[in-house]
Scaffold this active site. Structure first.
Site, PDB file in Angstrom:
ATOM      1  N   ILE A   1       0.842  -1.200   0.000  1.00 18.93           N
ATOM      2  CA  ILE A   1       0.000   0.000   0.000  1.00 18.93           C
ATOM      3  C   ILE A   1       0.876   1.248   0.000  1.00 18.93           C
ATOM      4  O   ILE A   1       0.509   2.275  -0.581  1.00 18.93           O
ATOM      5  CB  ILE A   1      -0.959  -0.016   1.198  1.00 18.93           C
ATOM      6  CG1 ILE A   1      -1.887  -1.237   1.108  1.00 18.93           C
ATOM      7  CG2 ILE A   1      -1.787   1.258   1.268  1.00 18.93           C
ATOM      8  CD1 ILE A   1      -2.741  -1.283  -0.146  1.00 18.93           C
TER       9      ILE A   1
ATOM     10  N   ASP B   1      -0.488  -2.612  15.675  1.00 14.84           N
ATOM     11  CA  ASP B   1       0.922  -2.677  15.286  1.00 14.84           C
ATOM     12  C   ASP B   1       1.230  -1.705  14.151  1.00 14.84           C
ATOM     13  O   ASP B   1       1.431  -2.109  13.003  1.00 14.84           O
ATOM     14  CB  ASP B   1       1.275  -4.110  14.876  1.00 14.84           C
ATOM     15  CG  ASP B   1       2.757  -4.270  14.576  1.00 14.84           C
ATOM     16  OD1 ASP B   1       3.569  -3.556  15.187  1.00 14.84           O
ATOM     17  OD2 ASP B   1       3.100  -5.106  13.720  1.00 14.84           O
TER      18      ASP B   1
ATOM     19  N   GLY C   1       4.044 -12.065   3.073  1.00 15.83           N
ATOM     20  CA  GLY C   1       3.821 -13.153   4.025  1.00 15.83           C
ATOM     21  C   GLY C   1       3.252 -12.661   5.335  1.00 15.83           C
ATOM     22  O   GLY C   1       2.432 -11.749   5.379  1.00 15.83           O
TER      23      GLY C   1
ATOM     24  N   GLY D   1      11.841 -22.075   8.370  1.00 15.20           N
ATOM     25  CA  GLY D   1      10.602 -22.566   8.968  1.00 15.20           C
ATOM     26  C   GLY D   1       9.519 -21.526   9.115  1.00 15.20           C
ATOM     27  O   GLY D   1       8.500 -21.776   9.760  1.00 15.20           O
ATOM     28  N   SER D   2       9.704 -20.360   8.502  1.00 16.14           N
ATOM     29  CA  SER D   2       8.717 -19.281   8.645  1.00 16.14           C
ATOM     30  C   SER D   2       7.469 -19.579   7.827  1.00 16.14           C
ATOM     31  O   SER D   2       7.534 -20.199   6.766  1.00 16.14           O
ATOM     32  CB  SER D   2       9.313 -17.947   8.186  1.00 16.14           C
ATOM     33  OG  SER D   2       9.576 -17.973   6.793  1.00 16.14           O
TER      34      SER D   2
ATOM     35  N   GLY E   1      -4.075 -28.670   6.039  1.00 18.46           N
ATOM     36  CA  GLY E   1      -5.475 -28.610   5.629  1.00 18.46           C
ATOM     37  C   GLY E   1      -5.930 -27.217   5.254  1.00 18.46           C
ATOM     38  O   GLY E   1      -7.127 -26.950   5.170  1.00 18.46           O
ATOM     39  N   LYS E   2      -4.971 -26.307   5.010  1.00 21.43           N
ATOM     40  CA  LYS E   2      -5.321 -24.926   4.658  1.00 21.43           C
ATOM     41  C   LYS E   2      -5.547 -24.767   3.149  1.00 21.43           C
ATOM     42  O   LYS E   2      -6.230 -23.845   2.708  1.00 21.43           O
ATOM     43  CB  LYS E   2      -4.225 -23.976   5.140  1.00 21.43           C
ATOM     44  CG  LYS E   2      -4.085 -23.982   6.665  1.00 21.43           C
ATOM     45  CD  LYS E   2      -2.855 -23.231   7.133  1.00 21.43           C
ATOM     46  CE  LYS E   2      -2.740 -23.306   8.660  1.00 21.43           C
ATOM     47  NZ  LYS E   2      -1.511 -22.651   9.162  1.00 21.43           N
TER      48      LYS E   2
END
Length: 371
Positions: A110, A240, A287, A318-319, A332-333
């Site tokens: 944005i 945030d 992400g 692993g992020s 399952g997403k």
């Protein structure tokens, strides 16, 4: 003679190793070919050629195909099941049911010119649900009040700080912009608090965002169009960012405003759970929070049917940001049968090209008079 036979045997063994017979790929894989500029400059054909170019160009081509599949899908493409309602058996109704599209993006997009592309999609109601970070809310509003400028990645931070300039990559945001934002938003918080007290309004992040879209009343804002078209915008990390700073400042001036996140987690999960009989598609730029929030909501319906990720993050730490679609399948997403692709590319490059060959192309086609 014996030595000659040995040499021949060695050569035969070498040939069997080096020139191992290939399994035929004819008819099973696309042939690699690039665009031929002898055919002139045809941007649509250049984009169509991406899929056969290789590397990330092919991933972008696959993403374009996946988004077009999202846009083309209708319930009428599926077989009528025995347990469906009478309405769902109606051919006209089935042809009207489209894929539900979740769009997620990080705040930097944005801040960049991609804001205008997102505004286009929301203005023409081409997406159904939006998730972003706090910066993705405040930057849209601030740009209605003051401009962001092009700088350089290499500008020294200490020097910029002395001049009251904030750097976002190679973009510059004057600190005065945030002062204008405070002057604009604090009176709105006052009004919201008054409504909370007088009318028992229970604010949520998405309700607050919808209110800000209404109040900004500016057609350059994607939040304005989300308000106009009743498209929910979710931001679970509402505090945030500068918007959080403003909420903090407001607690000193006029304390008591309550923003309930629990209602919103129910709301976004319901967007996915109650999507049936529609399919769902995810388009996620960047992400972090937007990516996970959309994926997690779709887990509640046993996964999305289409998924396009565009980001530069790697999976080796692993992020969730760097995770490929296949990792989301394990949770399952995303459904195992889903069409999904990740484009490893700066979204400011890839997304405008994708929109040109999908959403914008289809809108232009629908506007053309039939012959």
């Amino acid at each position: 003679m014996e030595e000659s036979m040995k040499q021949a045997s060695v050569m035969e063994n070498l040939r069997s190793v080096v020139f191992k017979e290939s399994e035929s790929l004819e008819g099973t894989c696309a042939k690699i070919r690039g665009y031929d500029f002898n055919n002139g400059i045809d941007y649509s054909q250049i984009l169509k050629s991406m899929v056969s170019t290789g590397f990330q160009a092919s991933n972008l081509g696959d993403a374009i195909e996946t988004v077009n599949q999202m846009l083309d899908w209708r319930l009428s493409h599926e077989q009528v099941t025995e347990d469906c309602s009478q309405e769902e058996k109606n051919p006209t109704y089935r042809e009207s049911i489209k894929c539900k599209i979740f769009l997620g993006f990080t705040s930097n997009l944005i801040s960049s010119g991609v804001r205008d592309i997102i505004r286009y999609l929301v203005q023409h109601h081409m997406v159904d649900v939006i998730v972003t970070t706090t910066g993705g809310i405040e930057e849209d509003l601030i740009k209605c009040l003051a401009d962001t400028f092009k700088g350089e990645f290499s500008l020294p931070g200490a020097e910029l700080r002395s001049k009251g300039l904030n750097r976002i990559g190679n973009l510059l945001v004057p600190n005065d912009n945030y002062c204008k934002f405070e002057d604009w938003i604090i009176p709105i918080f006052d009004q919201m608090l008054e409504e909370q007290k007088a009318k028992n309004v229970l604010w949520t992040p998405s309700k607050l965002i919808m209110r800000l879209g209404k109040e900004i009343n500016n057609e350059s804002s994607y939040l304005y169009w989300a308000y106009k078209n009743d498209i929910p915008v979710f931001c679970p990390g509402l505090t945030d960012g500068s918007l959080g700073d403003m909420l903090y400042f407001h607690t000193f001036r006029n304390p008591g405003l309550i923003v309930d996140v629990v209602q919103d987690i129910r709301a976004i999960n319901s967007e996915a759970v109650h999507a049936n009989p529609r399919k769902t598609g995810m388009i996620i730029l960047g992400g972090g929070l937007p990516k996970h929030h959309i994926c997690n909501a779709n887990m509640m319906r046993n996964g999305a049917d289409y998924a396009v990720f565009i980001n530069t993050a790697q999976e080796f730490d692993g992020s969730d940001s760097g995770a490929r679609p296949d990792e989301a399948v394990s949770w399952g997403k995303i459904r195992g049968s889903a069409k999904s692709v990740k484009v490893h590319c700066d979204a400011t490059i890839a997304f405008p090209l994708l929109v040109a060959e999908t959403f914008a192309a289809k809108r232009e086609q629908s506007a053309e008079p039939s012959s």
